[in-house]
Design a protein around this motif. Structure first.
Motif, PDB file in Angstrom:
ATOM      1  N   ASN A   1       2.092   7.057  -7.035  1.00  0.00           N
ATOM      2  CA  ASN A   1       0.830   7.897  -7.554  1.00  0.00           C
ATOM      3  C   ASN A   1       1.348   9.553  -7.687  1.00  0.00           C
ATOM      4  O   ASN A   1       1.352  10.251  -6.535  1.00  0.00           O
ATOM      5  CB  ASN A   1      -0.526   7.937  -6.888  1.00  0.00           C
ATOM      6  CG  ASN A   1      -1.514   8.354  -7.492  1.00  0.00           C
ATOM      7  OD1 ASN A   1      -1.433   9.075  -8.232  1.00  0.00           O
ATOM      8  ND2 ASN A   1      -2.765   8.198  -6.833  1.00  0.00           N
TER       9      ASN A   1
ATOM     10  N   SER B   1       0.874  -1.263  -0.273  1.00  0.00           N
ATOM     11  CA  SER B   1      -0.252   0.047  -0.198  1.00  0.00           C
ATOM     12  C   SER B   1       0.738   1.180  -0.134  1.00  0.00           C
ATOM     13  O   SER B   1       0.626   2.255  -0.807  1.00  0.00           O
ATOM     14  CB  SER B   1      -0.894   0.141   1.079  1.00  0.00           C
ATOM     15  OG  SER B   1      -1.707   1.064   1.261  1.00  0.00           O
TER      16      SER B   1
ATOM     17  N   GLN C   1       0.907   4.251  -3.160  1.00  0.00           N
ATOM     18  CA  GLN C   1       0.544   5.580  -2.771  1.00  0.00           C
ATOM     19  C   GLN C   1       1.744   6.378  -3.395  1.00  0.00           C
ATOM     20  O   GLN C   1       1.491   7.321  -3.780  1.00  0.00           O
ATOM     21  CB  GLN C   1       0.422   5.968  -1.464  1.00  0.00           C
ATOM     22  CG  GLN C   1      -1.163   5.258  -1.086  1.00  0.00           C
ATOM     23  CD  GLN C   1      -1.224   5.423   0.588  1.00  0.00           C
ATOM     24  OE1 GLN C   1      -1.169   6.320   0.942  1.00  0.00           O
ATOM     25  NE2 GLN C   1      -1.340   4.131   1.101  1.00  0.00           N
TER      26      GLN C   1
ATOM     27  N   GLU D   1      -4.616   1.552  -5.642  1.00  0.00           N
ATOM     28  CA  GLU D   1      -4.638   3.057  -5.166  1.00  0.00           C
ATOM     29  C   GLU D   1      -4.611   4.279  -6.450  1.00  0.00           C
ATOM     30  O   GLU D   1      -4.669   5.252  -6.243  1.00  0.00           O
ATOM     31  CB  GLU D   1      -3.373   3.281  -4.277  1.00  0.00           C
ATOM     32  CG  GLU D   1      -3.295   2.962  -2.819  1.00  0.00           C
ATOM     33  CD  GLU D   1      -2.947   1.170  -2.670  1.00  0.00           C
ATOM     34  OE1 GLU D   1      -2.814   0.638  -1.597  1.00  0.00           O
ATOM     35  OE2 GLU D   1      -2.722   0.750  -3.758  1.00  0.00           O
TER      36      GLU D   1
END
Length: 534
Positions: free
Chosen positions: A296, A289, A293, A464
């Motif tokens: 991005n 995770s 992130q 995500e």
């Protein structure tokens, strides 16, 4: 080769093929060395002619035709290599006399006489050593080819009699035109690493021992996955998870295999220090995770991850860095595709660097990082309703495809930060945490809990990074609700909007219908890369 030469090559090739139809054993015996070389020579000339004739084509359709032809030829070459390796082992080719091998290098095999074999010690210790020498490859690679042939084509007992292959279900896929033989071989390799050494030739029959939870051989399940999945990426993910679960059973795992920790590793580069990090399943999901992130670029966290410490001149959100000092090339061997380029005026922050920056930001609590909002890993666990009723044997799967055994799952459910997404038998969402009403952030989490990622089969964009699509557009009266929402990556979201990919609802779940050139069956499908529905 001009057009006339190509026509002549095609005519000659066709005539040769008419004489080499192996309809029975007698026909196979008529294929001698000269005929075999003639076929290969003609085929090579045909392929060279086609490539040269089309190298300047302005028609993209012919380019696609040529690409498809190249893939078919590549697949057939893989099958031929396996058959050849099997025949090398079956005929004890490594025992051929040295002079026989020398002649074979320069002229076709004279199959009107028996092959001459060494009367004493042979030139090679085994067929793999001959194969390595003949193809000029490493012995390890040649040995792997021989093992693939043994696993997929056939084996022999101590008396030299043929025995079925170790992985018969995978072997049956080799002739399936819809399945890549390379994918079959790669799957065979992965399973064989977890199986005991095959000792059939030594007199001890060896059969597959790796079983799934229902007692079915993993190789049989893997063959079914390869046959059913639309994309190799989905099949690879499912098979990897299948093998991991089957081979990590407490009865077969070792203590070393489950050991966690951070280990400092020796490196020849005095400019950096290397560590190896081994984490548990929950920790792996948190890191996944974190990395997603950081990758991005649309978020502040993703922009900060693109800034390396000590380079304050880098613009926020940029993928470039100021000029770096020239350092020697000491990149670790597993940094695939990476290389140091000191001559480049700008260096892009690589994905591994972004992951490291995100981890360091997570740890930062003082100095200029104090008070700054940091990345917070988010863990969503997918469960079935029956799992909650039987936690002793329940399994869960995270949004990034990490399978959680009962012990890990029970620990997670005690953590208030974990969001349990509970599904019914058809995969429909029954409950999402303790949320009493859906607001946009909760709606996004609920959609991803239900669908896990982009709906298009084989898409590997992390959850995500996906966008939420209105299946019935807002302009046409579609509401912002769970029943009218589906996730899509940037590219596929656009394909939804343009109608290239259709999204429909069945049994409370969104499905996609791909274009005919991708899926001629026009069958509603869901992306199973991140795990099965529900």
């Amino acid at each position: 080769m001009d057009t006339t030469d190509l026509d002549q090559a095609l005519d000659g090739y066709g005539q040769l093929l008419e004489t080499l139809q192996p309809t029975d054993a007698e026909a196979c015996r008529r294929i001698d060395g000269a005929a075999l070389r003639a076929v290969i020579e003609q085929e090579t000339q045909v392929l060279i002619g086609l490539r040269r004739a089309l190298q300047d084509t302005a028609d993209p359709r012919l380019a696609l035709e040529l690409l498809a032809a190249a893939k078919r030829i590549q697949d057939e070459c893989t099958r031929m290599s396996l058959v050849a390796a099997d025949r090398l082992a079956a005929t004890n080719a490594h025992q051929l006399e040295a002079e026989e091998l020398n002649e074979l290098r320069v002229q076709p095999a004279d199959t009107t006489r028996a092959a001459r074999r060494a009367s004493g010690r042979s030139c090679f210790k085994d067929p793999a050593e001959l194969l390595a020498s003949w193809l000029k490859i490493s012995y390890a690679k040649a040995k792997r080819m021989m093992l693939d042939a043994s696993d997929l084509i056939g084996r022999r007992d101590p008396a030299g009699q043929p025995v079925p292959p170790r992985f018969p279900h995978l072997g049956q896929l080799l002739d399936d035109p819809k399945v890549s033989p390379e994918a079959v071989c790669e799957t065979s390799k992965k399973i064989s690493r977890r199986e005991p050494e095959d000792t059939t030739f030594e007199g001890t029959p060896t059969e597959p021992t790796l079983l799934d939870n229902s007692g079915i051989a993993v190789e049989e399940r893997a063959a079914q996955i390869l046959h059913d999945e639309l994309t190799e990426k989905e099949a690879e993910k499912k098979i990897g998870s299948l093998i991991t679960i089957a081979s990590s059973h407490p009865e077969t795992s070792t203590a070393a295999a489950l050991c966690r920790g951070m280990y400092r590793r020796q490196t020849s580069n005095p400019q950096v220090v290397e560590f190896v990090l081994r984490v548990g399943l929950l920790e792996a999901e948190m890191l996944d995770s974190l990395i997603a992130q950081a990758n991005n670029p649309k978020t502040q966290a993703g922009q900060r991850a693109r800034q390396n410490p000590g380079h304050s001149g880098t613009a926020q959100g940029s993928d470039s860095l100021p000029e770096q000092p020239q350092l020697p090339d000491f990149l670790p061997p597993e940094a695939a595709g990476a290389r140091w380029e000191p001559e480049a005026p700008q260096m892009r922050v690589s994905p591994p660097e972004r992951a490291l920056n995100a981890l360091l930001e997570l740890l930062g609590t003082s100095g200029e990082d104090a008070g700054r909002r940091r990345i917070e890993p988010e863990v969503i666990v997918h469960m079935k309703l029956d799992d909650l009723r039987n936690l002793a044997g329940a399994h869960g799967r995270t949004a990034h495809g990490v399978d959680l055994p009962p012990g890990e799952l029970r620990k997670l459910l005690c953590d208030a930060k974990i969001i349990p997404a509970v599904f019914g038998g058809r995969g429909e969402l029954l409950d999402f945490g303790r949320a009493k009403r859906l607001v946009p952030p909760s709606l996004r989490k609920a959609v991803l809990a239900r669908d896990r990622g982009c709906l298009v089969p084989g898409c590997t964009t992390p959850p995500e990074r996906v966008e939420i699509h209105h299946i019935k557009s807002h302009a046409d009266g579609g509401d912002t609700s769970l029943e009218n929402s589906g996730p899509g990556c940037d590219a596929h979201h656009t394909a939804y909007d343009l109608g290239i990919i259709k999204v429909i609802f069945q049994d409370g779940l969104p499905w996609v219908i791909l274009p005919k050139h991708i899926d001629p069956e026009q069958k509603p499908r869901r992306n199973t890369y991140w795990g099965e529905d529900g």
